[in-house]
Design an enzyme around this catalytic site. Structure first.
Site, PDB file in Angstrom:
ATOM      1  N   ALA A  70       0.854  -1.190   0.000  1.00  0.00           N
ATOM      2  CA  ALA A  70       0.000   0.000   0.000  1.00  0.00           C
ATOM      3  C   ALA A  70       0.890   1.240   0.000  1.00  0.00           C
ATOM      4  CB  ALA A  70      -0.880  -0.012   1.240  1.00  0.00           C
ATOM      5  N   GLY A 113       0.620  -5.265   0.459  1.00  0.00           N
ATOM      6  CA  GLY A 113      -0.431  -5.388  -0.557  1.00  0.00           C
ATOM      7  C   GLY A 113       0.104  -5.932  -1.875  1.00  0.00           C
ATOM      8  N   GLU A 116       0.058  -9.526  -1.410  1.00  0.00           N
ATOM      9  CA  GLU A 116      -1.359  -9.920  -1.368  1.00  0.00           C
ATOM     10  C   GLU A 116      -1.990  -9.922  -2.759  1.00  0.00           C
ATOM     11  OE1 GLU A 116      -2.027  -7.051   1.773  1.00  0.00           O
ATOM     12  OE2 GLU A 116      -2.839  -8.627   3.055  1.00  0.00           O
ATOM     13  N   GLU A 136       4.024  -5.387   7.068  1.00  0.00           N
ATOM     14  CA  GLU A 136       3.141  -4.367   7.662  1.00  0.00           C
ATOM     15  C   GLU A 136       3.447  -4.115   9.132  1.00  0.00           C
ATOM     16  OE1 GLU A 136       2.145  -6.821   5.673  1.00  0.00           O
ATOM     17  OE2 GLU A 136       0.553  -6.151   4.311  1.00  0.00           O
TER      18      GLU A 136
HETATM   19  N1  CAA Z   1       4.526   3.426  -0.204  1.00  0.00           N
HETATM   20  C1  CAA Z   1       4.959   4.621  -0.690  1.00  0.00           C
HETATM   21  N2  CAA Z   1       6.201   4.800  -1.176  1.00  0.00           N
HETATM   22  C2  CAA Z   1       7.036   3.759  -1.169  1.00  0.00           C
HETATM   23  C3  CAA Z   1       6.650   2.489  -0.677  1.00  0.00           C
HETATM   24  C4  CAA Z   1       5.324   2.353  -0.182  1.00  0.00           C
HETATM   25  N3  CAA Z   1       4.873   1.168   0.274  1.00  0.00           N
HETATM   26  N4  CAA Z   1       7.704   1.649  -0.780  1.00  0.00           N
HETATM   27  C5  CAA Z   1       8.701   2.364  -1.341  1.00  0.00           C
HETATM   28  N5  CAA Z   1       8.300   3.630  -1.569  1.00  0.00           N
HETATM   29  C6  CAA Z   1       9.087   4.734  -2.131  1.00  0.00           C
HETATM   30  C7  CAA Z   1      10.097   5.256  -1.128  1.00  0.00           C
HETATM   31  O1  CAA Z   1       9.498   6.191  -0.252  1.00  0.00           O
HETATM   32  C8  CAA Z   1      11.118   5.880  -2.041  1.00  0.00           C
HETATM   33  O2  CAA Z   1      10.629   7.130  -2.479  1.00  0.00           O
HETATM   34  P1  CAA Z   1      11.638   8.417  -2.526  1.00  0.00           P
HETATM   35  O3  CAA Z   1      12.644   8.036  -3.580  1.00  0.00           O
HETATM   36  O4  CAA Z   1      10.739   9.529  -2.964  1.00  0.00           O
HETATM   37  O5  CAA Z   1      12.221   8.554  -1.190  1.00  0.00           O
HETATM   38  C9  CAA Z   1      11.123   4.961  -3.248  1.00  0.00           C
HETATM   39  O6  CAA Z   1       9.885   4.247  -3.207  1.00  0.00           O
HETATM   40  C10 CAA Z   1      12.251   3.954  -3.215  1.00  0.00           C
HETATM   41  O7  CAA Z   1      12.195   3.286  -1.963  1.00  0.00           O
HETATM   42  P2  CAA Z   1      13.476   3.098  -1.016  1.00  0.00           P
HETATM   43  O8  CAA Z   1      14.398   4.239  -1.165  1.00  0.00           O
HETATM   44  O9  CAA Z   1      12.995   2.786   0.354  1.00  0.00           O
HETATM   45  O10 CAA Z   1      14.157   1.813  -1.716  1.00  0.00           O
HETATM   46  P3  CAA Z   1      15.004   0.672  -1.024  1.00  0.00           P
HETATM   47  O11 CAA Z   1      15.513  -0.150  -2.160  1.00  0.00           O
HETATM   48  O12 CAA Z   1      15.988   1.238  -0.072  1.00  0.00           O
HETATM   49  O13 CAA Z   1      13.967  -0.185  -0.152  1.00  0.00           O
HETATM   50  C11 CAA Z   1      11.892  -1.354   0.236  1.00  0.00           C
HETATM   51  C12 CAA Z   1      12.926  -0.870  -0.808  1.00  0.00           C
HETATM   52  C13 CAA Z   1      12.504  -2.432   1.125  1.00  0.00           C
HETATM   53  C14 CAA Z   1      10.750  -1.945  -0.565  1.00  0.00           C
HETATM   54  C15 CAA Z   1      11.419  -0.163   1.089  1.00  0.00           C
HETATM   55  O14 CAA Z   1      11.061   0.904   0.223  1.00  0.00           O
HETATM   56  C16 CAA Z   1      10.243  -0.470   1.960  1.00  0.00           C
HETATM   57  O15 CAA Z   1      10.414  -1.070   2.998  1.00  0.00           O
HETATM   58  N6  CAA Z   1       9.022  -0.051   1.550  1.00  0.00           N
HETATM   59  C17 CAA Z   1       7.820  -0.207   2.336  1.00  0.00           C
HETATM   60  C18 CAA Z   1       7.303  -1.636   2.265  1.00  0.00           C
HETATM   61  C19 CAA Z   1       6.102  -1.807   3.144  1.00  0.00           C
HETATM   62  O16 CAA Z   1       6.105  -1.569   4.329  1.00  0.00           O
HETATM   63  N7  CAA Z   1       4.988  -2.292   2.530  1.00  0.00           N
HETATM   64  C20 CAA Z   1       3.762  -2.554   3.240  1.00  0.00           C
HETATM   65  C21 CAA Z   1       2.861  -1.364   3.173  1.00  0.00           C
HETATM   66  S1  CAA Z   1       1.354  -1.581   4.130  1.00  0.00           S
HETATM   67  C22 CAA Z   1       0.374  -2.573   3.176  1.00  0.00           C
HETATM   68  O17 CAA Z   1       0.745  -2.988   2.098  1.00  0.00           O
HETATM   69  C23 CAA Z   1      -0.992  -2.914   3.763  1.00  0.00           C
HETATM   70  C24 CAA Z   1      -2.036  -3.357   2.781  1.00  0.00           C
HETATM   71  O18 CAA Z   1      -1.989  -3.271   1.567  1.00  0.00           O
HETATM   72  C25 CAA Z   1      -3.285  -3.927   3.307  1.00  0.00           C
END
Ligand code: CAA
Length: 262
Positions: A70, A113, A116, A136
């Site tokens: 998400a 997501g 998922e 998450e």
């Molecule tokens: N939402 C919004 N932006 C995101 C994102 C997310 N889930 N994941 C990555 N991005 C963005 C980052 O903010 C970053 O943007 P900027 O360049 O503007 O800063 C860009 O994508 C690149 O990301 P990283 O610099 O973090 O890249 P990385 O290679 O160092 O790490 C990663 C990659 C491990 C995927 C890391 O980005 C991360 O942990 N992301 C979040 C993953 C997460 O927690 N997902 C679960 C979300 S909750 C959910 O999914 C619930 C649901 O649907 C029911």
């Protein structure tokens, strides 16, 4: 050909006869599933469901990333009242109810997501760079689009718990061993392999494929007896289709069948 001009976050194409490809395309956000992004995927699926020319769909994020979950920027602004409206739940319902074969080609991150939506697909082809996870918990929540249920049923309790409680990712080979992915291929081949599989399915009789998908999915939420009953009825329906007559006739005449979806 689908009209793709309406979309900003996905690409839609028909790369082979009867095969549609939906590519998630928010690379800067690692294909994070914003409301608009998810809604566009669902809208594209609805069009694919309606279109008799489409017999199988591949969902992918391309060669680098599948989807990082998400959109956390949006989630930071979401409150309970908005969430309770259920708009997002209805969008997920749209993915869940897609009636045609849906194949995920996963490269790179499939998180939250993203994992998922891959699990909503009927078949997952993983590129060797794929990483699946339900992280998450790291941001104070838990899976909310079927992750706890689908993961536990697919990979078993212990691995599901490790992924959901510790937020640990698994790689493509582990996903294969656990039954989450069905094949691992070099990352540059994942989309192509998924498209080939979709093309193979697209040559089969569409009504049989549709009912067979429904029957397999019933095994998740029916008793064995009810599931067998559903299967028997679906099988009986197929005996009345023109495609069944064509399939059997083609076999007996030693020629390739042409299925019309009737
Ligand atoms: N939402 C919004 N932006 C995101 C994102 C997310 N889930 N994941 C990555 N991005 C963005 C980052 O903010 C970053 O943007 P900027 O360049 O503007 O800063 C860009 O994508 C690149 O990301 P990283 O610099 O973090 O890249 P990385 O290679 O160092 O790490 C990663 C990659 C491990 C995927 C890391 O980005 C991360 O942990 N992301 C979040 C993953 C997460 O927690 N997902 C679960 C979300 S909750 C959910 O999914 C619930 C649901 O649907 C029911």
């Amino acid at each position: 050909m689908p009209d793709t001009t309406a979309y900003t976050d996905i690409l839609v194409a028909d790369p082979a006869p009867h095969v549609r490809q939906i590519t998630m395309n928010r690379p800067k956000q690692l294909n994070a599933l914003s409301a608009n992004h998810l809604n566009e995927i669902v809208a594209a699926l609805e069009l694919a469901a309606e279109d008799d020319e489409v017999r199988a769909v591949v969902l992918t994020g391309g060669e680098k990333v599948f989807a990082a979950g998400a959109d956390l920027t949006e989630m930071a602004k979401r409150d309970i009242a908005t969430t309770l409206k259920g708009t997002r739940d209805r969008a997920w319902e749209g993915v869940r109810k897609f009636p045609k074969p849906l194949i995920a080609a996963v490269n790179g991150y499939a998180l939250g997501g993203g994992c998922e939506i891959a699990m909503h697909c009927d078949i997952i082809i993983a590129g060797d760079t794929a990483k699946f996870g339900q992280p998450e918990v790291n941001v104070g929540i838990m899976p909310g689009a079927g992750g706890t249920q689908r993961l536990a049923r697919t990979v078993g309790k212990s691995l599901a718990m490790k992924m959901v409680l510790a937020g640990e990712m698994i790689d493509a080979e582990s996903a294969l061993r656990a039954g989450l992915a069905v094949e691992v291929v070099p990352h540059e081949m994942a989309v192509e392999r998924a498209l080939r599989l979709a093309a193979t399915i697209a040559q089969k009789p569409p009504i049989a494929v549709r009912l067979a998908k429904e029957a397999v999915l019933k095994s998740y939420d029916m008793t064995l007896e009810n599931g067998l009953d559903f299967e028997r009825r679906a099988f009986t329906i197929l005996l009345a289709t023109a495609d069944m007559k064509e399939g059997v006739a083609a076999f007996l005449e030693k020629r390739k069948p042409t299925f019309q979806g009737r």
